[in-house]
Design a protein around this motif. Structure first.
Motif, short mmCIF file in Angstrom:
data_model
loop_
_atom_site.label_atom_id
_atom_site.label_comp_id
_atom_site.label_asym_id
_atom_site.label_seq_id
_atom_site.Cartn_x
_atom_site.Cartn_y
_atom_site.Cartn_z
N CYS A 103 0.83 -1.20 0.00
CA CYS A 103 0.00 0.00 0.00
C CYS A 103 0.87 1.25 0.00
CB CYS A 103 -0.92 0.00 1.22
SG CYS A 103 -2.19 -1.27 1.17
N ASP A 104 2.17 1.06 0.00
CA ASP A 104 3.09 2.19 -0.04
C ASP A 104 2.93 2.93 -1.37
OD1 ASP A 104 5.83 3.40 1.02
OD2 ASP A 104 6.07 3.00 -1.12
N PRO A 105 2.81 4.25 -1.35
CA PRO A 105 2.60 5.02 -2.59
C PRO A 105 3.66 4.76 -3.66
CG PRO A 105 2.22 6.41 -0.69
CD PRO A 105 2.78 5.13 -0.16
N CYS A 106 4.92 4.66 -3.26
CA CYS A 106 5.97 4.42 -4.25
C CYS A 106 5.85 3.02 -4.83
CB CYS A 106 7.35 4.62 -3.61
SG CYS A 106 8.11 6.22 -4.02
N LEU A 152 -1.20 -5.46 -5.77
CA LEU A 152 -1.92 -4.19 -5.78
C LEU A 152 -3.26 -4.36 -5.06
CD1 LEU A 152 -1.23 -2.89 -9.40
CD2 LEU A 152 -0.64 -1.71 -7.27
N PRO A 153 -3.21 -4.68 -3.77
CA PRO A 153 -4.45 -4.90 -3.03
C PRO A 153 -5.22 -3.60 -2.87
CG PRO A 153 -2.60 -4.79 -1.52
CD PRO A 153 -2.02 -4.78 -2.91
N HIS A 154 -6.51 -3.72 -2.58
CA HIS A 154 -7.31 -2.53 -2.33
C HIS A 154 -6.87 -1.94 -1.00
CE1 HIS A 154 -10.66 0.24 -2.30
NE2 HIS A 154 -10.98 -0.18 -1.08
N CYS A 155 -6.46 -0.70 -1.02
CA CYS A 155 -5.94 -0.06 0.19
C CYS A 155 -6.77 1.17 0.55
CB CYS A 155 -4.49 0.38 0.00
SG CYS A 155 -3.35 -0.98 -0.31
N ARG A 194 -0.88 6.34 4.47
CA ARG A 194 -0.41 6.07 5.82
C ARG A 194 0.10 4.65 5.94
NH1 ARG A 194 -4.54 7.13 10.35
NH2 ARG A 194 -2.78 6.31 11.51
N GLY A 195 -0.45 3.76 5.14
CA GLY A 195 -0.07 2.35 5.24
C GLY A 195 -1.16 1.57 5.92
N LEU A 196 -1.67 0.52 5.27
CA LEU A 196 -2.79 -0.25 5.78
C LEU A 196 -2.50 -0.86 7.14
CD1 LEU A 196 -5.58 -1.45 5.30
CD2 LEU A 196 -4.50 -3.35 4.10
N GLY A 197 -1.30 -1.45 7.30
CA GLY A 197 -0.97 -2.09 8.56
C GLY A 197 -0.99 -1.12 9.72
N GLU A 198 -0.52 0.11 9.49
CA GLU A 198 -0.48 1.12 10.54
C GLU A 198 -1.88 1.48 11.00
OE1 GLU A 198 1.66 4.58 9.41
OE2 GLU A 198 0.93 5.77 11.07
N ILE A 199 -2.79 1.61 10.05
CA ILE A 199 -4.17 1.97 10.38
C ILE A 199 -4.84 0.87 11.18
CG2 ILE A 199 -6.46 2.39 9.39
CD1 ILE A 199 -5.03 3.75 7.05
#
Length: 308
Positions: free
Chosen positions: A223-226, A263-266, A271-276
């Motif tokens: 889910c990282d933008p880069c 490319l999972p749905h994020c 912010r990053g899925l795991g962090e949320i």
């Protein structure tokens, strides 16, 4: 010589795999002193078959379409010119090699590279029918010719999108590939206690420690933008230019499988899925004294474990 570092595998995370070669001083010594001089020496055989001979020809003269190989060459040359040995988790040589590569001219037409990778598919038809577990440690791959066939094929097949993905920049003007590798390397170093023998599996699902223990890479990295900027370049190219169905199936299954994994749905992926999820999970745990929220907390924990 470790064969997996000889013909660089180029599926999505080629830049991550380069870090492995960059970080292993022992591999560098082997590159320096034991570089094979003939096809027979490379494949340890008395007679090279047509597929092996074709790969050897590309190995000797990779051309500009072989993005992964050329990046590896530039990293190797930076190491050699420095007269220093690389250290695990030190990205200095990777960064310099990447910068050197991205400032070089690149001339590779779709027509030219398509002719190359289609010929590899035809000549190496048998080798490309061999199935591998891409989550496994490459040292467990016994059929080195088949392994090399996949590596050579993907080096050319991903040549055009790979060049673009490796050299695309973030909003700050830095290479996205370096930014992503730096994040993954820091996480990997922490999780493995700086294990110098740890590697990343070819499918980017696991970090494999020197003792063989696997650590799953959190899906939040995807889910990282880069990462998404780079992965979309590969994804768009693969939709437009397909390999033979049997070969694609042996590498990544279907394009749907590929997108679901890489490319999972994020939601709020900046912010990053795991962090949320961790933040929400933490709040629910604080409320778990309440019987009603204890059920929700348990289910959120299960969902979080699946997400990472």
């Amino acid at each position: 010589m470790k064969f997996q570092n000889l013909l660089l595998f180029a599926l999505f995370a080629i830049f991550v795999l380069q870090v492995q070669a960059n970080g292993d001083a022992e591999d560098y010594k082997q590159w320096k002193h034991d570089f094979p001089k003939t096809c027979k020496e490379l494949f340890k055989t008395n007679h090279c078959n047509k597929c092996q001979s074709l790969m050897w020809d590309h190995f000797k003269n990779p051309g500009q379409c072989a993005t992964a190989f050329n990046l590896g060459r530039d990293i190797y040359e930076v190491i050699k010119d420095s007269d220093k040995e690389p250290k695990p988790y030190d990205l200095t040589f990777f960064k310099k090699g990447l910068n050197k590569y991205c400032h070089e001219d690149f001339h590779c037409s779709q027509q030219k590279v398509e002719k190359i990778y289609n010929k590899i598919q035809d000549v190496c038809k048998h080798e490309l029918s061999v199935k591998f577990d891409w989550s496994d440690d490459p040292k467990n791959f016994k059929d080195i010719t088949a392994y090399a066939a996949y590596g050579t094929l993907l080096t050319y097949y991903t040549g055009i999108p790979g060049r673009k993905a490796l050299c695309i920049k973030n909003n700050h003007g830095d290479f996205c590939s370096y930014e992503f590798v730096e994040k993954l390397t820091k996480w990997m170093k922490k999780k493995t206690n700086a294990d110098p023998k740890a590697i990343v599996s070819h499918d980017l699902k696991f970090v494999i420690k020197g003792d063989g223990k696997k650590i799953r890479i959190p899906r939040s990295f995807f889910c990282d933008p880069c990462w998404r900027k780079m992965a979309n370049i590969y994804g768009d190219y693969m939709k437009e230019h397909k390999l033979k169905k049997s070969v694609e199936k042996n590498i990544w299954g279907s394009h749907q499988d590929l997108e679901e994994l890489y490319l999972p749905h994020c939601t709020y992926h900046k912010r990053g899925l795991g962090e949320i999820l961790k933040a929400r999970d933490s709040k629910l745990n604080e409320r778990s004294a309440n019987p009603a929220f204890s059920v929700l907390s348990h289910r959120m924990n299960k969902f979080h474990s699946l997400a990472i």
